[in-house]
Design a protein around this motif. Structure first.
Motif, PDB file in Angstrom:
ATOM      1  N   GLN A 137       0.707  -1.203  -0.081  1.00 12.42           N
ATOM      2  CA  GLN A 137      -0.243  -0.020   0.110  1.00 12.42           C
ATOM      3  C   GLN A 137       0.738   1.262   0.176  1.00 12.42           C
ATOM      4  OE1 GLN A 137      -3.186  -1.746   3.377  1.00 12.42           O
ATOM      5  NE2 GLN A 137      -3.648   0.555   2.375  1.00 12.42           N
ATOM      6  N   THR A 138       0.682   2.211  -0.661  1.00 12.35           N
ATOM      7  CA  THR A 138       1.066   3.472  -0.810  1.00 12.35           C
ATOM      8  C   THR A 138       0.209   4.813  -1.099  1.00 12.35           C
ATOM      9  OG1 THR A 138       1.497   3.249  -3.471  1.00 12.35           O
ATOM     10  CG2 THR A 138       3.276   2.694  -2.012  1.00 12.35           C
ATOM     11  N   PRO A 139       0.425   5.718  -0.340  1.00 13.91           N
ATOM     12  CA  PRO A 139       1.572   6.053   0.580  1.00 13.91           C
ATOM     13  C   PRO A 139       1.207   5.385   2.127  1.00 13.91           C
ATOM     14  CG  PRO A 139       0.102   8.002   0.515  1.00 13.91           C
ATOM     15  CD  PRO A 139      -0.543   6.998  -0.256  1.00 13.91           C
ATOM     16  N   LYS A 140       2.292   5.254   2.705  1.00 17.27           N
ATOM     17  CA  LYS A 140       2.251   4.937   4.286  1.00 17.27           C
ATOM     18  C   LYS A 140       1.619   5.795   5.032  1.00 17.27           C
ATOM     19  CE  LYS A 140       6.142   1.693   4.234  1.00 17.27           C
ATOM     20  NZ  LYS A 140       5.682   1.028   3.530  1.00 17.27           N
ATOM     21  N   HIS A 141       1.740   7.159   4.722  1.00 22.24           N
ATOM     22  CA  HIS A 141       0.989   8.239   5.679  1.00 22.24           C
ATOM     23  C   HIS A 141       0.731   9.159   4.532  1.00 22.24           C
ATOM     24  CE1 HIS A 141       2.768   7.122   9.264  1.00 22.24           C
ATOM     25  NE2 HIS A 141       3.828   6.736   8.686  1.00 22.24           N
ATOM     26  N   LEU A 142      -0.249   9.925   4.650  1.00 17.81           N
ATOM     27  CA  LEU A 142      -0.710  11.025   4.170  1.00 17.81           C
ATOM     28  C   LEU A 142      -1.514  12.088   4.813  1.00 17.81           C
ATOM     29  CD1 LEU A 142      -1.655  12.170   1.232  1.00 17.81           C
ATOM     30  CD2 LEU A 142      -3.697  10.458   1.151  1.00 17.81           C
ATOM     31  N   VAL A 143      -1.338  13.246   4.610  1.00 16.42           N
ATOM     32  CA  VAL A 143      -2.087  14.307   5.505  1.00 16.42           C
ATOM     33  C   VAL A 143      -2.642  15.034   4.401  1.00 16.42           C
ATOM     34  CG1 VAL A 143      -1.799  16.332   6.822  1.00 16.42           C
ATOM     35  CG2 VAL A 143      -0.203  14.342   7.124  1.00 16.42           C
ATOM     36  N   ALA A 202       0.071  -3.103   4.948  1.00 17.23           N
ATOM     37  CA  ALA A 202       0.420  -2.456   6.311  1.00 17.23           C
ATOM     38  C   ALA A 202      -0.688  -1.270   6.468  1.00 17.23           C
ATOM     39  CB  ALA A 202       1.808  -2.340   6.202  1.00 17.23           C
ATOM     40  N   GLY A 203      -1.266  -0.811   5.446  1.00 17.20           N
ATOM     41  CA  GLY A 203      -2.255   0.537   5.474  1.00 17.20           C
ATOM     42  C   GLY A 203      -1.490   1.624   5.204  1.00 17.20           C
ATOM     43  N   SER A 204      -2.455   2.721   4.957  1.00 17.32           N
ATOM     44  CA  SER A 204      -2.128   3.852   4.650  1.00 17.32           C
ATOM     45  C   SER A 204      -2.940   4.735   5.773  1.00 17.32           C
ATOM     46  CB  SER A 204      -2.723   4.465   3.157  1.00 17.32           C
ATOM     47  OG  SER A 204      -2.064   3.875   2.484  1.00 17.32           O
ATOM     48  N   ARG A 205      -1.985   5.559   6.643  1.00 13.98           N
ATOM     49  CA  ARG A 205      -2.456   6.274   7.713  1.00 13.98           C
ATOM     50  C   ARG A 205      -2.996   7.686   7.137  1.00 13.98           C
ATOM     51  NH1 ARG A 205      -3.879   5.709  12.584  1.00 13.98           N
ATOM     52  NH2 ARG A 205      -2.571   3.536  12.699  1.00 13.98           N
ATOM     53  N   GLU A 218     -13.186  13.356  10.555  1.00 15.06           N
ATOM     54  CA  GLU A 218     -13.576  12.200  11.141  1.00 15.06           C
ATOM     55  C   GLU A 218     -13.255  11.084  10.140  1.00 15.06           C
ATOM     56  OE1 GLU A 218     -15.596  14.740  10.671  1.00 15.06           O
ATOM     57  OE2 GLU A 218     -17.514  14.174   9.719  1.00 15.06           O
ATOM     58  N   ASP A 219     -12.823  11.555   9.022  1.00 15.91           N
ATOM     59  CA  ASP A 219     -12.336  10.185   7.953  1.00 15.91           C
ATOM     60  C   ASP A 219     -10.917   9.956   8.352  1.00 15.91           C
ATOM     61  OD1 ASP A 219     -14.321  11.927   5.611  1.00 15.91           O
ATOM     62  OD2 ASP A 219     -14.877  10.294   6.550  1.00 15.91           O
ATOM     63  N   SER A 220     -10.438  10.687   9.347  1.00 20.05           N
ATOM     64  CA  SER A 220      -8.977  10.037   9.646  1.00 20.05           C
ATOM     65  C   SER A 220      -8.967   8.975  10.197  1.00 20.05           C
ATOM     66  CB  SER A 220      -8.075  11.330  10.803  1.00 20.05           C
ATOM     67  OG  SER A 220      -8.313  12.605  10.092  1.00 20.05           O
ATOM     68  N   ALA A 221      -7.918   7.689   9.773  1.00 16.68           N
ATOM     69  CA  ALA A 221      -7.921   6.682  10.212  1.00 16.68           C
ATOM     70  C   ALA A 221      -6.829   5.796   9.368  1.00 16.68           C
ATOM     71  CB  ALA A 221      -9.295   5.985   9.719  1.00 16.68           C
ATOM     72  N   LEU A 222      -6.560   4.516   9.789  1.00 15.85           N
ATOM     73  CA  LEU A 222      -5.631   3.876   8.893  1.00 15.85           C
ATOM     74  C   LEU A 222      -6.769   2.846   7.921  1.00 15.85           C
ATOM     75  CD1 LEU A 222      -2.771   2.645   8.904  1.00 15.85           C
ATOM     76  CD2 LEU A 222      -3.872   0.617  10.275  1.00 15.85           C
ATOM     77  N   TYR A 223      -6.294   3.107   6.716  1.00 15.07           N
ATOM     78  CA  TYR A 223      -7.324   2.586   5.660  1.00 15.07           C
ATOM     79  C   TYR A 223      -6.250   1.152   5.168  1.00 15.07           C
ATOM     80  CZ  TYR A 223     -10.207   6.367   5.646  1.00 15.07           C
ATOM     81  OH  TYR A 223     -11.201   7.025   6.180  1.00 15.07           O
ATOM     82  N   LEU A 224      -6.824  -0.019   5.398  1.00 10.79           N
ATOM     83  CA  LEU A 224      -6.400  -1.136   5.060  1.00 10.79           C
ATOM     84  C   LEU A 224      -6.779  -1.826   3.739  1.00 10.79           C
ATOM     85  CD1 LEU A 224      -6.579  -2.554   8.323  1.00 10.79           C
ATOM     86  CD2 LEU A 224      -4.431  -1.975   7.315  1.00 10.79           C
TER      87      LEU A 224
END
Lengths: 118, 116
Positions: free
Chosen positions: A6-12, A111-114, A84-90
């Motif tokens: 999964q990419t990216p690992k983190h997204l803001v 591993a998910g995208s946070r 509220e959509d902030s989460a880990l997406y698997l």
């Protein structure tokens, strides 16, 4: 290859942004899934693709738009999200659904995208 | 409808001691049962599953689980806990009559803390 990548690992992202999450597997699996997981909670199913066709949409808001370009790739397009959509997406995959004892199939998770929505 | 319950939010055990993480399920027919483990900021990893046959299922990393139909339970066990076993554990169920078209139903999760 026995992984789901999964990419990216983190997204803001801001609430007006458009972004995408990507998922890839090369195990020949024909079912792919998006789950959303909030902290200390179980994963919640969002979408299931079976043989590149959307088979389950668990009443997910339209600001989340899945896409399965081919049997190895799964995208989740994000637009106008809320904090509220902030989460880990698997992302997960399994050999298939809808036939025989496919209910016994194991899901292989990435591993998910946070995702953080500001 | 199918459901699964994990009655303990957290289980604490000393390293070297046996551990048990509890799970009970409800399905209208017969179940497929799964255990997954999640380490911090990671996806879920498959540990073991029960399909049919022997009630004692052996899985990865020395874990095993016992299927008990009369008690509708599928508790996860390990004879000797390691500090590295500390993680979040999820039990999941699917009705055998389902061909996988519907999703797994996950329990709420149990955090296992193994103290040195």
């Amino acid at each position: 290859d026995t992984e789901v990548t999964q990419t990216p690992k983190h997204l803001v992202m801001g609430m007006t942004n458009k972004k995408s999450l990507k998922c890839e597997q090369h195990m020949g699996h024909r079912a792919m899934y998006w789950y959303k997981q909030k902290a200390k909670k179980p994963p919640e199913l969002m979408f299931v693709y079976s043989y590149e066709k959307l088979s389950i949409n668990e009443s997910v808001p339209s600001r989340f738009s899945p896409e399965c370009p081919n049997s190895s790739l799964l995208n989740l397009h994000l637009h106008a999200l809320q904090p509220e959509d902030s989460a880990l997406y698997l992302c997960a995959s399994s050999p298939g659904v809808g036939t025989g004892n496919s209910g016994a199939n194991v899901l292989t998770f990435g591993a998910g995208s946070r995702l953080t929505v500001l | 409808a199918q459901s699964v319950a994990q009655p303990e939010d957290q289980v604490n055990v000393a390293e070297g001691n046996p551990l048990t993480v509890k799970c009970t399920y409800s399905v209208s027919g017969n179940p497929y049962l799964f255990w997954y483990v999640q380490y911090p900021n990671r996806g879920l990893q498959f540990l073991l599953k029960y399909i049919t046959g022997d009630n004692l299922v052996k899985g990865s990393y020395g874990f095993e689980a016992e299927f008990n139909k009369s008690q509708t339970s599928f508790h996860l066990k390990k004879p000797s806990a390691l500090v590295s076993d500390s993680a979040l554990y999820f039990c999941a169920v699917r009705d055998v009559a389902d061909t996988g078209r519907r999703a797994l139903t996950f329990g709420s999760g149990t955090r296992l803390q193994v103290q040195p």
